[in-house]
Design a protein around this motif. Sequence first.
Motif, PDB file in Angstrom:
ATOM      1  N   MET A 172      13.331  93.477  41.356  1.00  0.00           N
ATOM      2  CA  MET A 172      13.909  93.922  42.608  1.00  0.00           C
ATOM      3  C   MET A 172      12.860  93.928  43.713  1.00  0.00           C
ATOM      4  SD  MET A 172      16.211  97.019  41.033  1.00  0.00           S
ATOM      5  CE  MET A 172      16.742  97.611  42.636  1.00  0.00           C
ATOM      6  N   LEU A 173      11.651  94.385  43.375  1.00  0.00           N
ATOM      7  CA  LEU A 173      10.595  94.398  44.373  1.00  0.00           C
ATOM      8  C   LEU A 173      10.226  92.982  44.786  1.00  0.00           C
ATOM      9  CD1 LEU A 173       8.270  97.183  42.909  1.00  0.00           C
ATOM     10  CD2 LEU A 173       9.773  97.332  44.896  1.00  0.00           C
ATOM     11  N   ALA A 174      10.213  92.070  43.810  1.00  0.00           N
ATOM     12  CA  ALA A 174       9.918  90.674  44.127  1.00  0.00           C
ATOM     13  C   ALA A 174      10.971  90.101  45.043  1.00  0.00           C
ATOM     14  CB  ALA A 174       9.845  89.848  42.842  1.00  0.00           C
ATOM     15  N   ALA A 175      12.236  90.463  44.794  1.00  0.00           N
ATOM     16  CA  ALA A 175      13.332  89.963  45.629  1.00  0.00           C
ATOM     17  C   ALA A 175      13.155  90.422  47.062  1.00  0.00           C
ATOM     18  CB  ALA A 175      14.675  90.449  45.085  1.00  0.00           C
ATOM     19  N   GLU A 176      12.778  91.699  47.239  1.00  0.00           N
ATOM     20  CA  GLU A 176      12.604  92.202  48.593  1.00  0.00           C
ATOM     21  C   GLU A 176      11.441  91.516  49.279  1.00  0.00           C
ATOM     22  OE1 GLU A 176      12.203  96.377  48.548  1.00  0.00           O
ATOM     23  OE2 GLU A 176      14.231  96.761  47.821  1.00  0.00           O
ATOM     24  N   THR A 177      10.360  91.271  48.536  1.00  0.00           N
ATOM     25  CA  THR A 177       9.187  90.669  49.133  1.00  0.00           C
ATOM     26  C   THR A 177       9.452  89.236  49.544  1.00  0.00           C
ATOM     27  OG1 THR A 177       7.748  92.046  47.775  1.00  0.00           O
ATOM     28  CG2 THR A 177       6.775  90.071  48.739  1.00  0.00           C
ATOM     29  N   GLU A 178      10.007  88.448  48.605  1.00  0.00           N
ATOM     30  CA  GLU A 178      10.212  87.041  48.876  1.00  0.00           C
ATOM     31  C   GLU A 178      11.339  86.819  49.865  1.00  0.00           C
ATOM     32  OE1 GLU A 178       8.282  84.842  47.908  1.00  0.00           O
ATOM     33  OE2 GLU A 178       7.138  85.786  46.310  1.00  0.00           O
ATOM     34  N   GLY A 179      12.379  87.641  49.786  1.00  0.00           N
ATOM     35  CA  GLY A 179      13.543  87.444  50.648  1.00  0.00           C
ATOM     36  C   GLY A 179      13.355  88.027  52.022  1.00  0.00           C
ATOM     37  N   GLY A 180      12.254  88.756  52.248  1.00  0.00           N
ATOM     38  CA  GLY A 180      12.004  89.295  53.571  1.00  0.00           C
ATOM     39  C   GLY A 180      12.985  90.356  53.974  1.00  0.00           C
ATOM     40  N   GLY A 181      13.635  91.016  52.975  1.00  0.00           N
ATOM     41  CA  GLY A 181      14.558  92.090  53.327  1.00  0.00           C
ATOM     42  C   GLY A 181      15.868  91.591  53.898  1.00  0.00           C
ATOM     43  N   SER A 182      16.228  90.329  53.646  1.00  0.00           N
ATOM     44  CA  SER A 182      17.456  89.777  54.182  1.00  0.00           C
ATOM     45  C   SER A 182      18.657  90.396  53.493  1.00  0.00           C
ATOM     46  CB  SER A 182      17.482  88.250  53.990  1.00  0.00           C
ATOM     47  OG  SER A 182      17.613  87.935  52.616  1.00  0.00           O
ATOM     48  N   TRP A 183      19.836  90.204  54.077  1.00  0.00           N
ATOM     49  CA  TRP A 183      21.051  90.763  53.489  1.00  0.00           C
ATOM     50  C   TRP A 183      21.345  90.110  52.142  1.00  0.00           C
ATOM     51  CZ3 TRP A 183      25.635  87.915  52.735  1.00  0.00           C
ATOM     52  CH2 TRP A 183      25.631  86.622  53.283  1.00  0.00           C
ATOM     53  N   LEU A 184      20.910  88.845  51.968  1.00  0.00           N
ATOM     54  CA  LEU A 184      21.092  88.203  50.676  1.00  0.00           C
ATOM     55  C   LEU A 184      20.234  88.878  49.608  1.00  0.00           C
ATOM     56  CD1 LEU A 184      21.175  84.407  51.655  1.00  0.00           C
ATOM     57  CD2 LEU A 184      23.079  85.844  50.913  1.00  0.00           C
ATOM     58  N   SER A 185      19.041  89.292  49.988  1.00  0.00           N
ATOM     59  CA  SER A 185      18.173  89.992  49.038  1.00  0.00           C
ATOM     60  C   SER A 185      18.757  91.354  48.685  1.00  0.00           C
ATOM     61  CB  SER A 185      16.774  90.167  49.633  1.00  0.00           C
ATOM     62  OG  SER A 185      16.127  88.922  49.759  1.00  0.00           O
ATOM     63  N   ALA A 186      19.388  91.994  49.663  1.00  0.00           N
ATOM     64  CA  ALA A 186      20.027  93.295  49.392  1.00  0.00           C
ATOM     65  C   ALA A 186      21.150  93.119  48.369  1.00  0.00           C
ATOM     66  CB  ALA A 186      20.573  93.886  50.688  1.00  0.00           C
ATOM     67  N   ILE A 187      21.924  92.027  48.503  1.00  0.00           N
ATOM     68  CA  ILE A 187      22.981  91.740  47.537  1.00  0.00           C
ATOM     69  C   ILE A 187      22.376  91.471  46.163  1.00  0.00           C
ATOM     70  CG2 ILE A 187      24.749  90.040  46.890  1.00  0.00           C
ATOM     71  CD1 ILE A 187      25.401  89.772  49.860  1.00  0.00           C
ATOM     72  N   ALA A 188      21.259  90.738  46.152  1.00  0.00           N
ATOM     73  CA  ALA A 188      20.587  90.446  44.880  1.00  0.00           C
ATOM     74  C   ALA A 188      20.129  91.733  44.205  1.00  0.00           C
ATOM     75  CB  ALA A 188      19.399  89.517  45.124  1.00  0.00           C
ATOM     76  N   ASP A 189      19.579  92.657  44.975  1.00  0.00           N
ATOM     77  CA  ASP A 189      19.129  93.936  44.422  1.00  0.00           C
ATOM     78  C   ASP A 189      20.299  94.707  43.821  1.00  0.00           C
ATOM     79  OD1 ASP A 189      16.642  93.288  45.312  1.00  0.00           O
ATOM     80  OD2 ASP A 189      16.641  94.631  47.031  1.00  0.00           O
ATOM     81  N   TRP A 190      21.409  94.726  44.550  1.00  0.00           N
ATOM     82  CA  TRP A 190      22.594  95.437  44.057  1.00  0.00           C
ATOM     83  C   TRP A 190      23.099  94.804  42.767  1.00  0.00           C
ATOM     84  CZ3 TRP A 190      27.600  93.294  43.768  1.00  0.00           C
ATOM     85  CH2 TRP A 190      28.585  94.197  43.358  1.00  0.00           C
ATOM     86  N   THR A 191      23.102  93.452  42.713  1.00  0.00           N
ATOM     87  CA  THR A 191      23.558  92.747  41.523  1.00  0.00           C
ATOM     88  C   THR A 191      22.677  93.067  40.321  1.00  0.00           C
ATOM     89  OG1 THR A 191      24.369  90.932  42.919  1.00  0.00           O
ATOM     90  CG2 THR A 191      24.104  90.472  40.571  1.00  0.00           C
TER      91      THR A 191
END
Length: 235
Positions: free
Chosen positions: A5-24
């Motif tokens: 999840m932390l990697a997703a936030e870092t690489e995705g730049g906090g985008s809404w797609l990364s937020a969806i990925a975190d939730w998933t």
Amino acid sequence: MTDTMLAAETEGGGSWLSAIADWTVSLMDTIGPVGAAIAVGMDNLFPPIPSEVVLPMAGLAASRGSFTLAEAILWTTFGSVFGAYILYVLGRWLGAERLRRIADRMPLVTGDDVVRSVAWFEKHGSIAVFFGRMVPLFRSLISIPAGVARMHWWKFGLLTTAGSLIWNSIFVMAGFLLGENWHVVEQYAEIFQTVVIVVVVVAVVWFVIARVRSALRSRAADDGDAGGAERSGTA
């Protein structure tokens, strides 16, 4: 999967797609592959949730041993089909006649548009449903006209399952093989979805302009006929 999840936030730049990925990820972390099915099912009901992001996360979870790759593909496909059937039933409930009456009350569209659309779908519906499962936005919406046109439920299910299985397998496998680098898929998914949205917007603008021009020409013709009739009556 906190590090994921932390990697997703870092690489995705906090985008809404990364937020969806975190939730998933959180959902799959809690209830396993069933969570992947729920997430993909919601993608069908709420098109802004892109399966192009949800599916790779299922593959990532499989690569980390949370469940098997086969479970990821089967459960995400089940979620796709289940969500599609909900919209299919909605389309059958609406029906062509009800949509025709609604269209007659709306600006720029007519009941004849609905009749023509249903006729087109009855002729090309099989191709539309199968390939529509692989196009963002249309993946969800294609289920409604299938219901309106009363496509056989088994045929709809077969085509939806086949199209979803191909699409889901590609993205789940991508997430499985890329592992922590799943965000590469996110980048291309966002571009793909943006292209589709732009095409849809252009098509809608073209449709509105064409209908407005047609309405203005009809009004001008009616005014001309009325003026001619008035002059003839005066004479």
